[in-house]
Motif scaffolding. Structure first.
Motif, mmCIF file in Angstrom:
data_model
loop_
_atom_site.group_PDB
_atom_site.id
_atom_site.type_symbol
_atom_site.label_atom_id
_atom_site.label_comp_id
_atom_site.label_asym_id
_atom_site.label_seq_id
_atom_site.Cartn_x
_atom_site.Cartn_y
_atom_site.Cartn_z
ATOM 1 N N HIS A 409 0.841 -1.118 -0.137
ATOM 2 C CA HIS A 409 0.168 -0.081 0.256
ATOM 3 C C HIS A 409 0.942 1.320 -0.078
ATOM 4 O O HIS A 409 0.246 2.192 0.045
ATOM 5 C CB HIS A 409 -0.886 0.078 1.235
ATOM 6 N N GLN A 410 2.162 1.031 0.027
ATOM 7 C CA GLN A 410 3.076 2.329 0.173
ATOM 8 C C GLN A 410 3.892 2.390 -1.126
ATOM 9 O O GLN A 410 4.329 3.797 -1.357
ATOM 10 C CB GLN A 410 4.105 2.328 1.336
ATOM 11 N N MET A 411 4.004 1.557 -1.943
ATOM 12 C CA MET A 411 5.013 1.828 -3.117
ATOM 13 C C MET A 411 4.101 1.410 -4.243
ATOM 14 O O MET A 411 3.314 0.563 -4.461
ATOM 15 C CB MET A 411 6.153 0.872 -2.868
ATOM 16 N N ARG A 412 4.596 2.187 -5.302
ATOM 17 C CA ARG A 412 4.224 1.886 -6.802
ATOM 18 C C ARG A 412 4.602 0.422 -7.202
ATOM 19 O O ARG A 412 5.593 0.013 -6.787
ATOM 20 C CB ARG A 412 4.701 2.883 -7.770
ATOM 21 N N PRO A 413 3.787 -0.298 -7.764
ATOM 22 C CA PRO A 413 4.251 -1.683 -8.235
ATOM 23 C C PRO A 413 5.338 -1.797 -8.729
ATOM 24 O O PRO A 413 6.341 -2.677 -8.284
ATOM 25 C CB PRO A 413 2.978 -2.020 -9.353
ATOM 26 N N GLY A 414 6.005 -0.807 -9.785
ATOM 27 C CA GLY A 414 7.442 -0.914 -10.449
ATOM 28 C C GLY A 414 8.413 -0.727 -9.238
ATOM 29 O O GLY A 414 9.309 -1.559 -9.569
ATOM 30 N N ALA A 415 8.095 0.380 -8.535
ATOM 31 C CA ALA A 415 9.171 0.497 -7.520
ATOM 32 C C ALA A 415 9.222 -0.589 -6.480
ATOM 33 O O ALA A 415 10.326 -1.169 -6.000
ATOM 34 C CB ALA A 415 8.754 1.657 -6.590
ATOM 35 N N MET A 416 8.136 -1.164 -6.153
ATOM 36 C CA MET A 416 7.976 -2.579 -5.252
ATOM 37 C C MET A 416 8.978 -3.617 -5.983
ATOM 38 O O MET A 416 9.745 -4.164 -5.070
ATOM 39 C CB MET A 416 6.924 -2.856 -4.993
ATOM 40 N N VAL A 417 8.983 -3.764 -7.245
ATOM 41 C CA VAL A 417 9.527 -4.834 -7.885
ATOM 42 C C VAL A 417 11.179 -4.561 -8.011
ATOM 43 O O VAL A 417 12.052 -5.286 -7.452
ATOM 44 C CB VAL A 417 9.354 -4.911 -9.322
ATOM 45 N N ASP A 418 11.490 -3.081 -8.161
ATOM 46 C CA ASP A 418 12.842 -2.766 -8.004
ATOM 47 C C ASP A 418 13.342 -2.817 -6.627
ATOM 48 O O ASP A 418 14.383 -3.420 -6.523
ATOM 49 C CB ASP A 418 12.859 -1.184 -8.204
ATOM 50 N N MET A 419 12.582 -2.584 -5.601
ATOM 51 C CA MET A 419 13.089 -2.900 -4.043
ATOM 52 C C MET A 419 13.233 -4.312 -3.982
ATOM 53 O O MET A 419 14.300 -4.805 -3.189
ATOM 54 C CB MET A 419 12.120 -2.294 -3.081
ATOM 55 N N GLN A 420 12.215 -5.144 -4.357
ATOM 56 C CA GLN A 420 12.469 -6.643 -4.180
ATOM 57 C C GLN A 420 13.809 -7.014 -4.869
ATOM 58 O O GLN A 420 14.571 -7.822 -4.106
ATOM 59 C CB GLN A 420 11.256 -7.084 -4.829
ATOM 60 N N ASN A 421 14.151 -6.765 -5.946
ATOM 61 C CA ASN A 421 15.308 -6.999 -6.564
ATOM 62 C C ASN A 421 16.478 -6.425 -5.895
ATOM 63 O O ASN A 421 17.501 -7.456 -5.709
ATOM 64 C CB ASN A 421 15.522 -6.553 -8.079
ATOM 65 N N ALA A 422 16.577 -5.372 -5.333
ATOM 66 C CA ALA A 422 17.500 -4.863 -4.806
ATOM 67 C C ALA A 422 17.793 -5.542 -3.342
ATOM 68 O O ALA A 422 18.829 -5.753 -2.781
ATOM 69 C CB ALA A 422 17.235 -3.139 -4.514
ATOM 70 N N LEU A 423 16.647 -5.959 -2.704
ATOM 71 C CA LEU A 423 16.817 -6.688 -1.400
ATOM 72 C C LEU A 423 17.253 -8.315 -1.826
ATOM 73 O O LEU A 423 18.062 -8.639 -1.357
ATOM 74 C CB LEU A 423 15.501 -6.680 -0.915
ATOM 75 N N GLU A 424 17.085 -8.550 -2.751
ATOM 76 C CA GLU A 424 17.486 -10.081 -3.228
ATOM 77 C C GLU A 424 18.893 -9.807 -3.409
ATOM 78 O O GLU A 424 19.655 -10.759 -3.057
ATOM 79 C CB GLU A 424 16.743 -10.624 -4.724
ATOM 80 N N GLN A 425 19.495 -8.823 -4.261
ATOM 81 C CA GLN A 425 20.952 -8.873 -4.263
ATOM 82 C C GLN A 425 21.483 -8.417 -3.103
ATOM 83 O O GLN A 425 22.633 -9.131 -2.909
ATOM 84 C CB GLN A 425 21.103 -7.462 -5.193
ATOM 85 N N MET A 426 21.020 -7.596 -2.127
ATOM 86 C CA MET A 426 21.539 -7.604 -0.678
ATOM 87 C C MET A 426 21.592 -8.983 -0.206
ATOM 88 O O MET A 426 22.708 -9.212 0.289
ATOM 89 C CB MET A 426 20.624 -6.595 -0.155
ATOM 90 N N ARG A 427 20.686 -9.738 -0.275
ATOM 91 C CA ARG A 427 20.729 -11.218 0.378
ATOM 92 C C ARG A 427 21.892 -11.819 -0.297
ATOM 93 O O ARG A 427 22.604 -12.708 0.410
ATOM 94 C CB ARG A 427 19.525 -11.961 -0.190
ATOM 95 N N ALA A 428 22.091 -11.633 -1.575
ATOM 96 C CA ALA A 428 23.410 -12.411 -2.103
ATOM 97 C C ALA A 428 24.818 -11.626 -1.942
ATOM 98 O O ALA A 428 25.699 -12.244 -2.169
ATOM 99 C CB ALA A 428 23.228 -12.445 -3.757
ATOM 100 N N GLY A 429 24.747 -10.495 -0.932
ATOM 101 C CA GLY A 429 25.892 -10.003 -0.770
ATOM 102 C C GLY A 429 26.146 -8.669 -1.289
ATOM 103 O O GLY A 429 27.269 -8.291 -1.126
ATOM 104 N N HIS A 430 25.306 -8.098 -2.104
ATOM 105 C CA HIS A 430 25.673 -6.781 -2.763
ATOM 106 C C HIS A 430 24.687 -5.933 -2.288
ATOM 107 O O HIS A 430 23.375 -5.628 -2.489
ATOM 108 C CB HIS A 430 25.454 -7.113 -4.493
ATOM 109 N N LEU A 431 25.080 -4.866 -1.588
ATOM 110 C CA LEU A 431 24.464 -3.775 -0.633
ATOM 111 C C LEU A 431 24.185 -2.847 -1.563
ATOM 112 O O LEU A 431 23.289 -1.954 -1.271
ATOM 113 C CB LEU A 431 25.231 -3.460 0.546
ATOM 114 N N ALA A 432 25.109 -2.224 -2.522
ATOM 115 C CA ALA A 432 25.166 -0.994 -3.414
ATOM 116 C C ALA A 432 23.517 -0.853 -3.836
ATOM 117 O O ALA A 432 23.136 0.239 -3.927
ATOM 118 C CB ALA A 432 26.041 -1.010 -4.513
ATOM 119 N N PRO A 433 23.004 -1.761 -4.730
ATOM 120 C CA PRO A 433 21.569 -1.660 -5.215
ATOM 121 C C PRO A 433 20.544 -1.331 -4.134
ATOM 122 O O PRO A 433 19.842 -0.409 -4.490
ATOM 123 C CB PRO A 433 21.505 -2.994 -5.939
ATOM 124 N N LEU A 434 20.741 -1.713 -2.986
ATOM 125 C CA LEU A 434 19.888 -1.479 -2.196
ATOM 126 C C LEU A 434 20.170 -0.267 -1.633
ATOM 127 O O LEU A 434 18.879 0.683 -1.397
ATOM 128 C CB LEU A 434 19.797 -2.434 -0.909
#
Length: 459
Positions: A409-434
Protein backbone atom coordinates in the motif's frame (compact mmCIF):
# COMPACT_ATOMS: atom_id res chain seq x y z
CA UNK A 1 42.23 -1.88 32.47
CA UNK A 2 38.57 -0.91 32.55
CA UNK A 3 35.91 -3.21 31.11
CA UNK A 4 35.07 -0.67 28.40
CA UNK A 5 38.71 -0.73 27.29
CA UNK A 6 38.77 -4.52 27.24
CA UNK A 7 35.64 -4.48 25.13
CA UNK A 8 37.14 -1.95 22.73
CA UNK A 9 40.29 -4.05 22.37
CA UNK A 10 38.21 -7.11 21.52
CA UNK A 11 36.38 -5.09 18.87
CA UNK A 12 39.59 -3.80 17.35
CA UNK A 13 41.00 -7.30 17.00
CA UNK A 14 38.08 -8.36 14.80
CA UNK A 15 38.78 -8.28 11.07
CA UNK A 16 35.51 -9.90 10.05
CA UNK A 17 32.63 -12.05 11.28
CA UNK A 18 31.58 -15.56 10.23
CA UNK A 19 29.46 -16.02 7.13
CA UNK A 20 26.51 -17.08 9.29
CA UNK A 21 26.61 -13.78 11.16
CA UNK A 22 26.80 -11.83 7.90
CA UNK A 23 23.78 -13.69 6.56
CA UNK A 24 21.89 -12.97 9.78
CA UNK A 25 22.77 -9.29 9.36
CA UNK A 26 21.31 -9.35 5.86
CA UNK A 27 18.09 -10.90 7.17
CA UNK A 28 17.85 -8.10 9.70
CA UNK A 29 18.46 -5.50 6.98
CA UNK A 30 15.50 -6.90 5.03
CA UNK A 31 13.30 -6.82 8.11
CA UNK A 32 14.34 -3.29 9.13
CA UNK A 33 13.78 -1.88 5.64
CA UNK A 34 10.35 -3.54 5.55
CA UNK A 35 9.37 -1.96 8.86
CA UNK A 36 10.64 1.44 7.70
CA UNK A 37 8.64 1.33 4.46
CA UNK A 38 5.46 1.12 6.54
CA UNK A 39 6.66 3.57 9.18
CA UNK A 40 7.58 6.33 6.73
CA UNK A 41 4.01 7.52 6.19
CA UNK A 42 2.87 7.48 9.81
CA UNK A 43 2.50 10.80 11.67
CA UNK A 44 5.53 9.94 13.79
CA UNK A 45 7.58 9.01 10.75
CA UNK A 46 6.73 12.28 9.03
CA UNK A 47 7.45 14.35 12.15
CA UNK A 48 10.75 12.53 12.67
CA UNK A 49 12.14 13.32 9.24
CA UNK A 50 10.94 16.94 9.28
CA UNK A 51 12.56 17.44 12.68
CA UNK A 52 15.77 15.74 11.55
CA UNK A 53 16.23 18.40 8.87
CA UNK A 54 15.30 21.18 11.32
CA UNK A 55 17.85 19.90 13.84
CA UNK A 56 20.72 18.64 11.66
CA UNK A 57 20.15 20.66 8.49
CA UNK A 58 20.76 19.67 4.90
CA UNK A 59 23.44 17.13 4.08
CA UNK A 60 24.50 14.34 1.71
CA UNK A 61 22.78 11.34 3.32
CA UNK A 62 19.26 10.33 2.22
CA UNK A 63 16.28 9.86 4.44
CA UNK A 64 15.03 6.59 2.99
CA UNK A 65 12.63 6.74 0.05
CA UNK A 66 12.26 10.52 0.14
CA UNK A 67 13.87 13.47 -1.58
CA UNK A 68 15.22 14.68 1.77
CA UNK A 69 18.96 14.76 2.46
CA UNK A 70 20.56 15.58 5.78
CA UNK A 71 23.63 14.78 7.87
CA UNK A 72 24.62 11.23 8.66
CA UNK A 73 23.26 11.65 12.19
CA UNK A 74 20.01 13.20 11.02
CA UNK A 75 19.43 10.47 8.43
CA UNK A 76 20.16 7.72 10.95
CA UNK A 77 17.70 9.33 13.38
CA UNK A 78 14.91 9.75 10.81
CA UNK A 79 15.34 6.26 9.37
CA UNK A 80 15.39 4.83 12.89
CA UNK A 81 12.09 6.59 13.60
CA UNK A 82 10.53 4.99 10.51
CA UNK A 83 11.90 1.55 11.41
CA UNK A 84 10.73 1.59 15.03
CA UNK A 85 7.53 3.63 15.01
CA UNK A 86 5.14 0.72 14.32
CA UNK A 87 6.76 -1.78 16.69
CA UNK A 88 7.55 -4.07 13.76
CA UNK A 89 11.32 -4.12 14.27
CA UNK A 90 13.38 -7.11 15.28
CA UNK A 91 14.56 -7.90 18.80
CA UNK A 92 16.56 -10.25 20.99
CA UNK A 93 15.50 -12.17 24.05
CA UNK A 94 18.79 -11.67 25.91
CA UNK A 95 18.37 -7.90 25.69
CA UNK A 96 14.58 -7.78 25.97
CA UNK A 97 14.81 -5.08 23.35
CA UNK A 98 15.28 -4.00 19.76
CA UNK A 99 18.73 -3.62 18.17
CA UNK A 100 17.94 -3.51 14.45
CA UNK A 101 15.94 -0.29 14.23
CA UNK A 102 18.93 1.57 15.66
CA UNK A 103 22.03 -0.23 14.37
CA UNK A 104 20.95 -0.84 10.78
CA UNK A 105 19.88 2.75 9.95
CA UNK A 106 23.11 3.93 11.59
CA UNK A 107 25.44 1.63 9.65
CA UNK A 108 23.65 2.20 6.33
CA UNK A 109 23.77 5.98 6.88
CA UNK A 110 27.51 5.75 7.48
CA UNK A 111 27.92 3.75 4.26
CA UNK A 112 25.78 6.24 2.35
CA UNK A 113 28.19 8.92 3.60
CA UNK A 114 31.25 6.86 2.63
CA UNK A 115 30.47 4.11 0.06
CA UNK A 116 34.00 2.72 0.45
CA UNK A 117 32.78 1.12 3.70
CA UNK A 118 30.11 -0.99 1.99
CA UNK A 119 31.92 -4.33 2.21
CA UNK A 120 32.29 -4.00 5.99
CA UNK A 121 28.63 -3.13 6.63
CA UNK A 122 27.19 -6.60 7.45
CA UNK A 123 30.03 -7.29 9.87
CA UNK A 124 29.58 -3.87 11.49
CA UNK A 125 25.89 -4.62 11.98
CA UNK A 126 26.68 -7.99 13.57
CA UNK A 127 29.22 -6.31 15.85
CA UNK A 128 26.69 -3.65 16.86
CA UNK A 129 24.19 -6.34 17.81
CA UNK A 130 26.85 -8.19 19.78
CA UNK A 131 27.85 -5.14 21.81
CA UNK A 132 24.35 -3.79 22.40
CA UNK A 133 22.79 -7.10 23.36
CA UNK A 134 25.71 -8.00 25.62
CA UNK A 135 25.48 -4.65 27.42
CA UNK A 136 21.75 -5.13 28.00
CA UNK A 137 22.16 -8.78 29.02
CA UNK A 138 24.96 -7.97 31.46
CA UNK A 139 22.37 -6.25 33.63
CA UNK A 140 19.73 -7.91 35.82
CA UNK A 141 16.60 -7.52 33.70
CA UNK A 142 14.39 -8.49 36.63
CA UNK A 143 15.92 -6.13 39.19
CA UNK A 144 16.84 -3.12 37.06
CA UNK A 145 14.79 -1.04 34.65
CA UNK A 146 16.76 -2.09 31.61
CA UNK A 147 14.31 -3.39 29.04
CA UNK A 148 14.00 -0.02 27.27
CA UNK A 149 16.21 -0.29 24.19
CA UNK A 150 17.24 3.37 24.27
CA UNK A 151 19.38 2.65 27.31
CA UNK A 152 21.87 0.57 25.31
CA UNK A 153 21.38 0.78 21.54
CA UNK A 154 23.32 4.08 21.34
CA UNK A 155 26.35 2.23 22.67
CA UNK A 156 25.76 -0.40 20.00
CA UNK A 157 25.73 2.30 17.32
CA UNK A 158 28.97 3.81 18.63
CA UNK A 159 30.60 0.37 18.51
CA UNK A 160 29.24 -0.57 15.07
CA UNK A 161 30.03 2.70 13.30
CA UNK A 162 33.34 3.07 15.11
CA UNK A 163 34.43 -0.40 14.00
CA UNK A 164 33.10 0.26 10.49
CA UNK A 165 35.34 3.32 10.24
CA UNK A 166 38.34 1.50 11.71
CA UNK A 167 38.71 3.81 14.70
CA UNK A 168 41.30 2.95 17.37
CA UNK A 169 40.40 1.14 20.62
CA UNK A 170 40.72 4.26 22.76
CA UNK A 171 38.13 6.11 20.69
CA UNK A 172 35.80 3.12 20.75
CA UNK A 173 36.05 2.83 24.53
CA UNK A 174 35.43 6.54 25.06
CA UNK A 175 32.50 6.61 22.61
CA UNK A 176 30.78 3.58 24.15
CA UNK A 177 31.24 5.07 27.60
CA UNK A 178 29.93 8.50 26.62
CA UNK A 179 26.90 6.99 24.90
CA UNK A 180 26.09 4.95 27.99
CA UNK A 181 26.39 7.91 30.31
CA UNK A 182 24.00 10.11 28.34
CA UNK A 183 21.58 7.39 27.20
CA UNK A 184 17.99 8.62 26.88
CA UNK A 185 16.24 8.52 30.22
CA UNK A 186 12.98 6.60 30.50
CA UNK A 187 10.03 6.97 32.86
CA UNK A 188 9.97 4.53 35.75
CA UNK A 189 6.67 3.21 34.42
CA UNK A 190 8.45 2.13 31.21
CA UNK A 191 5.27 2.23 29.09
CA UNK A 192 3.06 5.19 29.91
CA UNK A 193 -0.69 5.15 29.64
CA UNK A 194 -0.57 7.78 26.89
CA UNK A 195 0.31 6.68 23.36
CA UNK A 196 3.34 8.55 22.05
CA UNK A 197 6.08 8.46 19.43
CA UNK A 198 9.02 8.36 21.87
CA UNK A 199 8.38 4.82 23.11
CA UNK A 200 11.79 3.30 23.95
CA UNK A 201 13.74 6.30 22.56
CA UNK A 202 15.48 4.14 19.96
CA UNK A 203 16.00 6.99 17.44
CA UNK A 204 17.27 9.32 20.15
CA UNK A 205 19.80 6.71 21.24
CA UNK A 206 20.84 6.26 17.61
CA UNK A 207 21.68 9.95 17.33
CA UNK A 208 23.39 9.73 20.72
CA UNK A 209 25.68 7.02 19.36
CA UNK A 210 26.84 9.25 16.50
CA UNK A 211 27.30 12.26 18.74
CA UNK A 212 29.27 10.24 21.27
CA UNK A 213 31.52 8.83 18.56
CA UNK A 214 32.20 12.30 17.17
CA UNK A 215 33.02 13.60 20.65
CA UNK A 216 35.38 10.70 21.31
CA UNK A 217 37.17 11.19 17.98
CA UNK A 218 37.98 14.74 19.05
CA UNK A 219 39.32 13.80 22.47
CA UNK A 220 36.22 14.12 24.64
CA UNK A 221 36.66 11.78 27.63
CA UNK A 222 34.02 9.35 28.77
CA UNK A 223 33.47 7.45 32.04
CA UNK A 224 35.58 4.43 31.16
CA UNK A 225 34.55 2.64 34.36
CA UNK A 226 30.89 2.68 33.34
CA UNK A 227 30.66 -1.14 33.30
CA UNK A 228 32.75 -1.75 36.43
CA UNK A 229 30.11 -1.39 39.14
CA UNK A 230 28.94 -4.94 39.87
CA UNK A 231 25.66 -3.61 41.26
CA UNK A 232 24.67 -2.68 37.71
CA UNK A 233 26.76 -4.71 35.25
CA UNK A 234 28.41 -8.10 35.07
CA UNK A 235 31.77 -7.63 33.36
CA UNK A 236 32.03 -11.38 32.86
CA UNK A 237 28.69 -11.53 31.05
CA UNK A 238 29.74 -8.60 28.88
CA UNK A 239 33.12 -9.97 27.81
CA UNK A 240 33.11 -13.75 28.23
CA UNK A 241 33.18 -15.64 24.93
CA UNK A 242 33.13 -12.48 22.82
CA UNK A 243 33.50 -13.43 19.16
CA UNK A 244 32.97 -17.15 19.72
CA UNK A 245 29.32 -17.05 18.68
CA UNK A 246 27.15 -14.24 17.36
CA UNK A 247 23.96 -13.06 19.00
CA UNK A 248 22.58 -11.58 15.78
CA UNK A 249 22.01 -15.17 14.63
CA UNK A 250 19.38 -15.59 17.36
CA UNK A 251 17.43 -12.37 16.83
CA UNK A 252 13.67 -12.65 16.56
CA UNK A 253 11.36 -11.10 13.97
CA UNK A 254 7.82 -9.81 14.32
CA UNK A 255 4.81 -10.78 12.21
CA UNK A 256 2.55 -8.31 14.05
CA UNK A 257 2.73 -4.55 14.64
CA UNK A 258 2.63 -4.64 18.43
CA UNK A 259 4.77 -5.35 21.49
CA UNK A 260 6.52 -8.71 21.30
CA UNK A 261 5.05 -9.66 24.66
CA UNK A 262 1.61 -9.82 23.02
CA UNK A 263 2.61 -12.15 20.18
CA UNK A 264 2.24 -15.43 22.08
CA UNK A 265 -1.43 -14.88 22.98
CA UNK A 266 -2.12 -13.67 19.43
CA UNK A 267 -0.63 -16.87 18.00
CA UNK A 268 -2.68 -18.90 20.47
CA UNK A 269 -5.90 -17.10 19.58
CA UNK A 270 -5.28 -17.52 15.85
CA UNK A 271 -4.73 -21.26 16.30
CA UNK A 272 -7.81 -21.74 18.48
CA UNK A 273 -10.08 -19.82 16.11
CA UNK A 274 -8.73 -21.71 13.08
CA UNK A 275 -8.86 -25.15 14.70
CA UNK A 276 -12.35 -24.65 16.12
CA UNK A 277 -13.65 -22.60 13.18
CA UNK A 278 -14.74 -19.80 15.51
CA UNK A 279 -15.88 -16.30 14.68
CA UNK A 280 -15.57 -13.41 17.10
CA UNK A 281 -19.32 -13.68 17.80
CA UNK A 282 -18.72 -17.12 19.37
CA UNK A 283 -16.36 -15.75 22.05
CA UNK A 284 -17.73 -15.01 25.52
CA UNK A 285 -14.46 -14.64 27.45
CA UNK A 286 -10.69 -14.69 26.96
CA UNK A 287 -8.18 -15.30 29.74
CA UNK A 288 -4.45 -14.73 29.16
CA UNK A 289 -1.95 -16.13 31.65
CA UNK A 290 1.50 -14.69 31.14
CA UNK A 291 4.66 -13.31 32.77
CA UNK A 292 4.74 -10.34 35.11
CA UNK A 293 5.88 -7.63 32.75
CA UNK A 294 3.21 -8.63 30.27
CA UNK A 295 0.65 -7.94 33.00
CA UNK A 296 2.05 -4.99 34.93
CA UNK A 297 4.26 -3.13 32.43
CA UNK A 298 2.06 -3.06 29.33
CA UNK A 299 -0.75 -0.53 29.48
CA UNK A 300 -3.31 -3.19 28.44
CA UNK A 301 -6.00 -0.59 27.83
CA UNK A 302 -9.21 -2.14 26.56
CA UNK A 303 -10.13 0.98 24.62
CA UNK A 304 -6.87 2.77 23.70
CA UNK A 305 -7.13 6.28 22.31
CA UNK A 306 -4.12 6.09 19.95
CA UNK A 307 -2.57 3.45 17.74
CA UNK A 308 0.66 3.76 19.74
CA UNK A 309 -1.21 2.87 22.93
CA UNK A 310 -2.92 0.06 21.04
CA UNK A 311 0.48 -1.49 20.26
CA UNK A 312 0.94 -2.11 23.99
CA UNK A 313 -2.51 -3.47 24.80
CA UNK A 314 -3.00 -7.23 24.94
CA UNK A 315 -6.82 -7.00 25.12
CA UNK A 316 -7.10 -4.65 22.16
CA UNK A 317 -4.66 -6.56 19.94
CA UNK A 318 -6.60 -9.75 20.67
CA UNK A 319 -9.82 -7.90 19.86
CA UNK A 320 -8.43 -6.83 16.49
CA UNK A 321 -7.16 -10.34 15.80
CA UNK A 322 -10.51 -11.91 16.62
CA UNK A 323 -12.62 -9.42 14.65
CA UNK A 324 -10.43 -8.67 11.64
CA UNK A 325 -7.76 -11.36 11.60
CA UNK A 326 -4.02 -11.05 12.27
CA UNK A 327 -3.55 -9.33 8.90
CA UNK A 328 -4.92 -6.15 10.50
CA UNK A 329 -1.79 -6.10 12.68
CA UNK A 330 0.62 -6.01 9.73
CA UNK A 331 0.79 -3.10 10.13
CA UNK A 332 -1.63 -1.61 12.65
CA UNK A 333 -2.04 1.78 10.97
CA UNK A 334 -5.80 2.14 10.44
CA UNK A 335 -7.21 4.69 12.94
CA UNK A 336 -10.60 3.12 12.35
CA UNK A 337 -9.48 0.18 14.48
CA UNK A 338 -9.77 2.35 17.57
CA UNK A 339 -13.53 2.63 17.01
CA UNK A 340 -14.13 -0.87 15.70
CA UNK A 341 -17.08 -2.10 17.76
CA UNK A 342 -16.24 -5.77 17.32
CA UNK A 343 -12.60 -5.29 18.35
CA UNK A 344 -13.64 -3.23 21.37
CA UNK A 345 -16.25 -5.81 22.35
CA UNK A 346 -13.73 -8.66 22.33
CA UNK A 347 -11.16 -6.48 24.14
CA UNK A 348 -13.69 -5.90 26.93
CA UNK A 349 -13.91 -9.67 27.43
CA UNK A 350 -10.14 -10.16 27.92
CA UNK A 351 -8.53 -10.77 31.32
CA UNK A 352 -4.72 -10.71 31.59
CA UNK A 353 -3.27 -12.36 34.71
CA UNK A 354 0.10 -13.35 36.11
CA UNK A 355 1.11 -16.99 35.91
CA UNK A 356 4.13 -17.98 37.98
CA UNK A 357 5.19 -20.70 35.58
CA UNK A 358 5.09 -18.32 32.61
CA UNK A 359 6.92 -15.69 34.65
CA UNK A 360 9.78 -18.09 35.42
CA UNK A 361 10.70 -18.17 31.72
CA UNK A 362 11.08 -14.39 31.26
CA UNK A 363 13.21 -12.89 29.73
CA UNK A 364 14.64 -15.95 28.00
CA UNK A 365 11.13 -16.53 26.66
CA UNK A 366 7.88 -14.59 26.41
CA UNK A 367 5.22 -17.29 26.68
CA UNK A 368 1.51 -17.17 27.35
CA UNK A 369 -1.42 -19.49 27.89
CA UNK A 370 -4.68 -18.32 26.36
CA UNK A 371 -8.11 -19.74 27.16
CA UNK A 372 -11.04 -18.83 24.92
CA UNK A 373 -14.51 -19.45 26.31
CA UNK A 374 -17.49 -20.03 24.05
CA UNK A 375 -20.32 -20.35 26.53
CA UNK A 376 -19.51 -23.35 28.72
CA UNK A 377 -16.81 -24.65 26.36
CA UNK A 378 -13.21 -23.54 26.88
CA UNK A 379 -10.37 -23.94 24.40
CA UNK A 380 -6.82 -23.49 25.69
CA UNK A 381 -3.51 -23.04 23.90
CA UNK A 382 -0.04 -22.56 25.40
CA UNK A 383 2.51 -20.77 23.22
CA UNK A 384 6.09 -20.90 24.46
CA UNK A 385 7.73 -19.49 21.34
CA UNK A 386 5.66 -17.15 19.16
CA UNK A 387 6.29 -17.00 15.43
CA UNK A 388 9.60 -15.32 14.66
CA UNK A 389 11.58 -16.68 17.62
CA UNK A 390 14.79 -18.57 16.75
CA UNK A 391 13.01 -21.79 17.76
CA UNK A 392 9.98 -20.88 15.61
CA UNK A 393 11.66 -18.83 12.91
CA UNK A 394 10.54 -16.66 10.05
CA UNK A 395 12.74 -17.71 7.13
CA UNK A 396 13.78 -15.61 4.14
CA UNK A 397 10.55 -16.36 2.29
CA UNK A 398 8.44 -15.26 5.25
CA UNK A 399 10.48 -12.10 5.68
CA UNK A 400 9.96 -11.26 2.01
CA UNK A 401 6.24 -11.90 2.46
CA UNK A 402 6.31 -9.40 5.31
CA UNK A 403 8.01 -6.88 3.01
CA UNK A 404 5.36 -7.41 0.32
CA UNK A 405 2.54 -6.96 2.83
CA UNK A 406 4.01 -3.73 4.19
CA UNK A 407 5.08 -2.27 0.84
CA UNK A 408 1.92 -3.09 -1.08
CA UNK A 409 0.00 0.00 0.00
CA UNK A 410 3.03 2.32 0.15
CA UNK A 411 4.99 1.72 -3.04
CA UNK A 412 4.08 1.85 -6.70
CA UNK A 413 4.15 -1.64 -8.26
CA UNK A 414 7.25 -0.98 -10.37
CA UNK A 415 9.08 0.53 -7.43
CA UNK A 416 8.19 -2.43 -5.25
CA UNK A 417 9.65 -4.78 -7.85
CA UNK A 418 12.82 -2.68 -8.00
CA UNK A 419 13.10 -2.76 -4.21
CA UNK A 420 12.47 -6.51 -4.19
CA UNK A 421 15.30 -7.00 -6.69
CA UNK A 422 17.61 -4.80 -4.63
CA UNK A 423 16.78 -6.75 -1.49
CA UNK A 424 17.45 -10.02 -3.31
CA UNK A 425 20.84 -8.69 -4.40
CA UNK A 426 21.52 -7.61 -0.82
CA UNK A 427 20.66 -11.14 0.28
CA UNK A 428 23.33 -12.39 -2.16
CA UNK A 429 25.87 -10.02 -0.64
CA UNK A 430 25.59 -6.89 -2.81
CA UNK A 431 24.50 -3.89 -0.75
CA UNK A 432 24.98 -1.08 -3.29
CA UNK A 433 21.71 -1.66 -5.23
CA UNK A 434 19.71 -1.46 -2.00
CA UNK A 435 21.46 1.74 -0.95
CA UNK A 436 20.60 3.21 -4.35
CA UNK A 437 16.93 2.24 -4.03
CA UNK A 438 16.71 3.63 -0.51
CA UNK A 439 18.13 6.90 -1.82
CA UNK A 440 15.49 7.27 -4.57
CA UNK A 441 12.28 9.23 -4.26
CA UNK A 442 10.70 9.53 -7.68
CA UNK A 443 10.33 5.79 -8.27
CA UNK A 444 9.51 4.71 -4.76
CA UNK A 445 7.00 5.47 -2.04
CA UNK A 446 3.91 7.13 -3.47
CA UNK A 447 2.91 9.14 -0.43
CA UNK A 448 6.07 10.28 1.29
CA UNK A 449 7.28 13.68 2.37
CA UNK A 450 9.09 16.09 0.08
CA UNK A 451 10.84 18.91 1.95
CA UNK A 452 10.02 21.38 -0.80
CA UNK A 453 6.29 20.70 -0.27
CA UNK A 454 6.20 21.44 3.45
CA UNK A 455 4.80 24.93 3.04
CA UNK A 456 2.21 24.00 0.44
CA UNK A 457 0.89 20.63 1.43
CA UNK A 458 -0.97 19.82 4.61
CA UNK A 459 0.55 16.59 5.93
Amino acid sequence: MYTSEKLANLLSMLDSVPASASEAARRSILDTVSAAVAGLVTPGGKAGREAAIDIWGQGPVPIWLTSARTSVTGAAFANSVAASILDLDDGHRAAAGHPGASIIPAVLAAVHENPALEARAPAAIAIGYEVGIRIAASRDLRRLDTVNSGRWCGQAVAAAVGWLKGLPPRVLAEAISIAGMVAPQMPVAEFTQVGNHVKEAIPHATANGFMSLSLAERGFAGPLDIFDDPRHFSAEALLSGFGESWLIETAYFKPYSCCRWIHAPIDGLVKIMADQKLSFQDISRIRVETFGKGVHTLNNQKAPKTLEAAQFSTPFCLGVTASRGPEALLPMTDPGLLKDHAALLIASLVEVVLDKEMDSYFSAAVPARISVSCGDTVFTETVMAPLGEPTNPMDWDMLFQKFHRLAYHQMRPGAMVDMQNALEQMRAGHLAPLLAELGHFQENCSAVFRPEMRKTKNL
